[in-house]
Every structure is written in structure tokens, then in C-alpha cells.
Scaffold this motif. Structure first.
Motif, short mmCIF file in Angstrom:
data_model
loop_
_atom_site.label_atom_id
_atom_site.label_comp_id
_atom_site.label_asym_id
_atom_site.label_seq_id
_atom_site.Cartn_x
_atom_site.Cartn_y
_atom_site.Cartn_z
N THR A 129 0.85 -1.19 0.00
CA THR A 129 0.00 0.00 0.00
C THR A 129 0.88 1.23 0.00
N GLN A 130 0.47 2.25 -0.78
CA GLN A 130 1.27 3.46 -0.93
C GLN A 130 0.37 4.67 -1.16
N ASN A 131 0.56 5.70 -0.35
CA ASN A 131 -0.01 7.00 -0.67
C ASN A 131 0.89 7.61 -1.74
N GLY A 144 8.13 2.49 -9.74
CA GLY A 144 9.25 1.58 -9.96
C GLY A 144 9.70 0.94 -8.65
N ASP A 145 9.76 1.74 -7.60
CA ASP A 145 10.12 1.20 -6.29
C ASP A 145 9.09 0.19 -5.81
N LEU A 146 7.82 0.45 -6.07
CA LEU A 146 6.77 -0.49 -5.67
C LEU A 146 6.86 -1.79 -6.48
N SER A 147 7.18 -1.69 -7.75
CA SER A 147 7.32 -2.88 -8.59
C SER A 147 8.42 -3.79 -8.09
N VAL A 317 8.30 -1.93 6.11
CA VAL A 317 8.10 -0.58 5.57
C VAL A 317 9.12 -0.36 4.48
N VAL A 318 8.68 0.20 3.35
CA VAL A 318 9.53 0.38 2.18
C VAL A 318 9.69 1.87 1.89
N ASP A 319 10.93 2.31 1.80
CA ASP A 319 11.22 3.70 1.46
C ASP A 319 11.10 3.87 -0.05
N THR A 320 10.20 4.74 -0.49
CA THR A 320 10.00 4.97 -1.91
C THR A 320 10.27 6.43 -2.25
N ARG A 321 10.61 6.68 -3.49
CA ARG A 321 10.89 8.04 -3.94
C ARG A 321 9.61 8.76 -4.36
N SER A 323 7.07 10.23 -2.89
CA SER A 323 5.90 10.39 -2.01
C SER A 323 6.33 10.94 -0.65
N ASP A 324 5.36 11.51 0.07
CA ASP A 324 5.63 11.96 1.43
C ASP A 324 5.31 10.87 2.45
N HIS A 325 4.89 9.70 1.98
CA HIS A 325 4.65 8.52 2.82
C HIS A 325 5.58 7.40 2.38
N ARG A 326 5.94 6.54 3.30
CA ARG A 326 6.59 5.29 2.95
C ARG A 326 5.52 4.22 2.74
N ALA A 327 5.87 3.19 2.00
CA ALA A 327 4.92 2.13 1.68
C ALA A 327 5.00 1.03 2.74
N VAL A 328 3.96 0.19 2.79
CA VAL A 328 3.96 -0.99 3.65
C VAL A 328 3.72 -2.20 2.76
#
Length: 334
Positions: A129-131, A144-147, A317-321, A323-328
Motif C-alpha cells: 500500500t502506498q499514498n 518503480g520502487d513499488l514494482s 516498511v519500504v522507502d519509496t521516492r 511520495s511523502d509517505h513510505r509504503a507498507v
């Protein structure tokens, strides 16, 4: 006869111990056995107050969301212990030892979240999940980070018409099935059916439900985005939580997962209305505290993977580029 001159005693003699008095055997420790002073009372009061907040923060009144804010940042109350302890120790306050009480309480309440789980299982259904952040200037990088997480189901919140098109194009090959309603969407490797919007009582659509036909069976997937954690929006957010709880309570599919930016911390009293229906197992197995917002220095976990009917094998928790939220991300198995 001439008067004999008066002999003056040096100032140091005035503070000298009485003749025959024995020096203290405690030496420097004697300072710790002084009478109780005002500063001791202050430190004792702070120790009691911190302990009470750690144990009973959910019982605080909640006018304008004040109680919710304290709930949300409850793990950070532990920072108050060293901040009070340092000046107390320097001032040789006897009451400094009482700060061990809130330190122990913090360790018992929140300390179990610190050790990493050390698991990352293969197989199962991977979800993330990602905002996406409406003002995201590099959504392709975020996607790309989510993929790269290998997620089979990708739930996105705060999407716009522009980022929806970017997501559809970026995930076209890996996630050919998708649905987007309002500002939320779901991209899936598996066929989707029974899609419908979920009314959160907000006046506009910020939640969607679909059934994903995974290899081990059907999964009812909800993607939701609740109002921000602001005092003037707390009532709306709580209403949305209750509406979500009602929706998942009536869900006919056995396996259910919710991917969302709920703007509700794990320690927030309001989250219980939903976790009674969908346990927060992913939050429990996430290494560390699992904070997701803000991205630059996460201080609270607002993004969640809630589920029932499936086992949560691991989560992170995944650090993504962008966004102001990190993903889970989490792995679900039957």
C-alpha cells in the motif's frame, strides 16, 4: 599596657566543621541524602505524569482531537525520560531514581516493537500500500520502487488523473488488472471482479472494494484513504473508520485485506473500531516501529495492511521516492 591586636579568622574557617566532628563517610554521595527539595518534587511529578500518559493515554479527553494526537505519538513519550533524567542527575536529585518507572513502562509497552522479525518468506500473495502523493513530481520512480517489492496487489491512495494514467502505463505488463475510483485504486496481477465503491460518509469516494482471484482462492481487497490527522478532520476520519468496519463486517468473502492510508496511528484509540474486524497482524510482525510518515523522518504509522482469514508471513516498511509517505509491504499466505 598596649592592647593586643585582634586576630582575624579566615572566611574558610567559618564553614569548617565543628571541632571534633567526624567527616561524612559517604563523601560525594552525601549530596544524595539531602532533605527533599522542590526540584525533587518536580522530578517526581514528571515521572508520575509520564508514567500515567504511557499507560492511560487512550483515556484522555479528546476535544478537537487532542487525545488522538497524544495517542498517535505515544511511543515518543519515552523521549521525555532522558530529557528529564539528565538535568535531574546533574542536579543530584534524589527523585531521579523514580524515572526508572516510566522507562520500564515504556520498555514493556513499546519495547517489544524494536527487535526486527528477521523473516522474509517466499511464496504467498504479496501486497503493498502506498499514498502516491497528489503533488508527486516523480510518480514513475515511486511506482518503480513499488514494482521492485514484487507485490501482486498494489493499493494506491491520493491518485490524480495524471498519476492514474502513469500508474496504468507503468504497471501495464506486471499488473494488467486494475480499478480506480475517486482518488484510490488497485492494480493486480490477478483477475478482479465484484468491484464497488465503498461509502465512507465523506461526500466523495475514497474507498474501493474488489475481489482478487489469487491462486489459493478469492481475496476481498479494500483500498481506502481516510481524512488527514488534523483536529478539524478527526470526526470525519472516525466516521470513515466506522463505515469501513461496517463494510468489512458484512463481507461475504472469507479472506479479506485492507490496504490504506488510514491517517490513524497504530496506538490511536480510534483504530480499534476497525481492528476488531480486521486485526493488525502486519503491524505486529513489522520490524521496528514501522513508522511511515513523514517520509524524510517517519514519526508515526499512518499506512496499514489489515487482514483476516489469511496468515501474515512477513511485513516491512519500504522507502519509496517521490511520495511523502513510505509504503507498507506484506506477504499473505492461506
Amino acid at each position: 599596657m598596649a592592647r593586643r591586636p585582634t586576630r582575624h579568622t579566615p572566611d574558610t574557617d567559618r564553614t569548617a566543621p565543628p571541632r571534633g566532628a567526624r567527616p561524612s563517610k559517604l563523601g560525594p554521595l552525601s549530596a544524595w541524602f539531602r532533605p527533599w527539595r522542590t526540584r525533587d518534587t518536580v522530578v517526581a511529578g514528571l515521572a508520575a505524569g509520564i508514567s500515567a500518559l504511557l499507560l492511560c493515554h487512550r483515556l484522555l479527553p479528546n476535544p478537537m482531537g487532542i487525545g488522538t494526537l497524544v495517542d498517535s505519538f505515544a511511543p515518543w513519550l519515552g523521549v521525555a525520560v532522558p530529557l528529564v533524567a539528565l538535568p535531574a542527575l546533574l542536579g543530584r536529585c534524589r527523585a531521579a531514581v523514580l524515572l526508572l518507572v516510566p522507562a520500564l513502562i515504556w520498555a514493556l509497552v513499546f519495547g517489544t516493537a524494536v527487535p526486527p522479525n528477521g523473516r522474509n518468506e517466499a511464496g504467498g500473495v504479496k501486497v503493498v500500500t502506498q499514498n502516491l502523493y497528489a503533488s508527486n513530481s516523480e510518480p514513475k520512480a515511486t511506482l518503480g520502487d513499488l514494482s521492485r517489492t514484487g507485490a501482486d496487489l498494489v493499493g494506491l491512495q491520493e491518485i490524480t488523473s495524471r498519476t492514474r494514467s502513469v500508474a496504468t502505463e507503468a504497471l501495464r505488463e506486471s499488473h494488467p488488472h486494475h480499478v480506480a475510483v475517486g482518488t484510490v485504486g488497485l492494480w493486480s496481477r490477478y483477475r478482479l471482479s465484484d468491484v464497488r465503491a465503498v461509502d465512507l460518509g465523506l461526500g466523495w469516494t475514497r474507498a474501493v472494494r474488489a475481489v482478487a482471484h489469487a491462486p489459493h482462492g478469492k481475496i476481498a481487497v479494500y483500498v481506502a484513504h481516510l481524512p488527514s490527522l488534523r483536529p478539524d478532520l478527526v470526526e470525519q476520519r472516525d466516521r470513515g473508520l466506522r463505515k469501513l468496519a461496517t463494510a468489512v463486517a458484512g463481507e461475504t468473502v472469507e479472506d479479506v485485506v485492507l490496504l490504506g492510508d488510514l491517517n490513524t496511528a497504530t496506538t490511536d484509540r480510534a483504530l480499534r473500531s476497525l481492528t476488531r474486524r480486521l486485526p493488525n497482524v502486519a503491524g505486529e510482525v513489522t520490524a521496528g516501529f514501522g513508522f511511515t510518515w513523514p517520509d524524510t523522518f517517519p514519526a508515526v504509522r499512518l499506512d496499514h495492511v489489515l487482514s483476516r482469514g489469511v496468515r501474515v508471513a512477513d511485513a516491512e516498511v519500504v522507502d519509496t521516492r517521490g511520495s511523502d509517505h513510505r509504503a507498507v509491504r506484506a506477504t499473505l499466505s492461506g
